[in-house]
Enzyme design. Sequence first.
Site, PDB file in Angstrom:
ATOM      1  N   ILE A  86      39.974  -1.532 -16.597  1.00 35.40           N
ATOM      2  CA  ILE A  86      40.524  -1.245 -16.581  1.00 35.40           C
ATOM      3  C   ILE A  86      42.249  -2.247 -17.221  1.00 35.40           C
ATOM      4  O   ILE A  86      42.746  -2.128 -17.360  1.00 35.40           O
ATOM      5  CB  ILE A  86      40.873  -0.072 -15.434  1.00 35.40           C
ATOM      6  CG1 ILE A  86      39.909   0.930 -15.035  1.00 35.40           C
ATOM      7  CG2 ILE A  86      42.708  -0.122 -15.376  1.00 35.40           C
ATOM      8  CD1 ILE A  86      40.296   1.136 -13.607  1.00 35.40           C
ATOM      9  N   TYR A  88      36.201   0.407   0.697  1.00 36.52           N
ATOM     10  CA  TYR A  88      37.015   0.806   0.057  1.00 36.52           C
ATOM     11  C   TYR A  88      38.485   1.931  -0.094  1.00 36.52           C
ATOM     12  O   TYR A  88      39.101   1.851  -0.170  1.00 36.52           O
ATOM     13  CB  TYR A  88      35.678   1.437  -1.399  1.00 36.52           C
ATOM     14  CG  TYR A  88      36.704   1.279  -2.805  1.00 36.52           C
ATOM     15  CD1 TYR A  88      36.499  -0.085  -3.335  1.00 36.52           C
ATOM     16  CD2 TYR A  88      37.368   2.210  -3.456  1.00 36.52           C
ATOM     17  CE1 TYR A  88      37.228   0.520  -4.195  1.00 36.52           C
ATOM     18  CE2 TYR A  88      37.525   2.372  -4.426  1.00 36.52           C
ATOM     19  CZ  TYR A  88      37.437   1.213  -5.460  1.00 36.52           C
ATOM     20  OH  TYR A  88      38.012   1.749  -6.524  1.00 36.52           O
TER      21      TYR A  88
END
Length: 240
Positions: free
Chosen positions: A14, A147
């Site tokens: 990304i 996360y």
Amino acid sequence: MSRVAIVTGGTRGIGRAICEQLKADGFTIIANYAGNDDAAQHCEETTGVRCYKWDVGDHQATLAGCAKVAEEFGPVDVVVNNAGITRDGTLHKMTYDDWHDVMRINLGGCFNMSKACFPGMRERGWGRIVNIGSINGQAGQYGQVNYAAAKSGIHGFTKALAQEGAKSGVTVNAIAPGYIDTDMVAAVPDNVLEKIVAKIPVGRLGQANEIARGVSFLCSEEAGFVTGSTMSINGGQHMY
Ligand code: NDP
């Protein structure tokens, strides 16, 4: 003179797509990375973007890295906090290091980069910070307490810092990507990935450049009234 932008974790996935998009938008781009020199070299050769290595989870290294960029290219007006890692496992198997590494890099990296660049943006009266969160910070995910906590923290960090920058022309926003076709998702076993894709209403993984288009908007002049927001780009998977 074009504005200077640092994209953390900008050499792959990304981040690399964000570098290419912002470069096309006219910014001077610096990509940061952690340790994969081959990917960084390939990125430099194929995009012309300069790549600098430091660990965004290391406070002093980040201050030094950003100071070096500013010395060579000029004041940093845009930061995209994209660098991130996973250390997945259910809580009973997750080690303290798995927890700490993810918090240190994914969330701590946003703090460290902002400490380095936000004060100057405020002084100059213009800045853009875009933090890459995650659908799993919005919705949670089995096997990802570290996360999900770090990414959820990014969303709170974004709203708090946005309030501190608002009067000085500095916007702070987040993007929460859904599942995007990168190395990170390639690490998910095929049988698990099939189940994930089955739950995405548009019926496919996202592409890195679809996140980059969102970053491009948030970094533009025209987005000056958008701050403290989270843009969800997830194929309709989680409508938050
Ligand atoms: P990749 O694993 O493909 O790339 C990660 C990039 O981050 C690499 O450039 C890597 O550098 C860099 N990086 C990792 N740790 C550090 C560090 N300590 N300091 C500096 N740079 C570091 O990731 P993606 O492109 O898939 O993900 C990018 C971001 O988007 C992450 O924050 C991720 O959590 C988030 N995201 C991704 C989703 C997806 O489906 N892919 C979904 C939702 C959110 P190096 O090459 O040197 O290792």
